[in-house]
Design an enzyme around this catalytic site. Sequence first.
Site, PDB file in Angstrom:
ATOM      1  N   CYS A  82      50.288  20.622   9.095  1.00 48.13           N
ATOM      2  CA  CYS A  82      49.625  19.322   9.150  1.00 48.13           C
ATOM      3  C   CYS A  82      50.633  18.293   9.638  1.00 48.13           C
ATOM      4  O   CYS A  82      51.846  18.490   9.527  1.00 48.13           O
ATOM      5  CB  CYS A  82      49.037  18.918   7.798  1.00 48.13           C
ATOM      6  N   CYS A  88      52.648  22.368   4.089  1.00 47.88           N
ATOM      7  CA  CYS A  88      51.756  21.239   4.348  1.00 47.88           C
ATOM      8  C   CYS A  88      52.019  20.188   3.278  1.00 47.88           C
ATOM      9  O   CYS A  88      53.000  20.282   2.534  1.00 47.88           O
ATOM     10  CB  CYS A  88      50.289  21.662   4.399  1.00 47.88           C
ATOM     11  N   CYS A 107      59.001  16.693   7.042  1.00 48.87           N
ATOM     12  CA  CYS A 107      59.695  17.953   6.777  1.00 48.87           C
ATOM     13  C   CYS A 107      61.171  17.686   6.505  1.00 48.87           C
ATOM     14  O   CYS A 107      61.832  16.974   7.272  1.00 48.87           O
ATOM     15  CB  CYS A 107      59.542  18.902   7.963  1.00 48.87           C
TER      16      CYS A 107
END
Length: 269
Positions: free
Chosen positions: A198, A124, A205
């Site tokens: 999230c 996250c 990412c």
Amino acid sequence: MNLKSQNPQFDTDFFSALNHTLRRQALLSLLERGPLCVCHLTERLGASQPTISRQMAILREKGLVGSFRKGQWIYYDLARELPGWARAILDTLRETRPDIQNQSLHFAQNLCPGQDPPHLLFLCTQNACRSQIAFGWARALGGARVEVRSAGTHPHPEGVNPLAVSVMHARGIDLSGQSSTPVDASLLQWANLVVTVCGEADESCPVLPPGVQKEHWPIPDPDRIHGSSREIFLAFARTCDDIETRVRDLLKRLGIEILDTTLPSPATN
């Protein structure tokens, strides 16, 4: 079902949106709930307001959603011109639980008997709440059958949220020794499956090494809830329960036997 329309560019834009996690989830939310403002989508999808606004602007530009103003808020809805075949595809995706991605199933099918335990990385933004809770549940329910770590794209300097520690302690899981860890190349190389919990982490990412799978869980941030101390604690408790359900489902899909635990029931007072 005829998937061809008179507008090839629209077809391309529609299927491109379905391949983007946040845009797909936004379309499915509008299908299920009708017109929603950015604040509702932010809470529902667990992403920041700027991120949601940017993605909705793209969907509107592509003709997939429309918008209207109600007071000071801009509301979005599926475009009236959306073809019937496109709505039918969205209906099918909604019925098959779009929040659960196919990547982990593909990953599970590639596991070989006797192979080392799968390596799960929960990711996250701050690594202070949702990814830590997921880490705790996966470690408690999977035991030695799975190796688990968590990290954040922008770790919180103060570490794990005390309320996350508290709600997990009420369930017999200790997160007090955890700290917020930055995601880096070595962690991504270590992982077999990266689970973003999230919207911000899903958007930012890092590029994953070859063979590393990824899936996304759109979990709202309980730390954004405003209210009394009890209301905020209950929001964290609901998040904890939501993540437990998702972790159990993930372990099941990965073919990992869940440990028979004697975890206490959460306190209700």
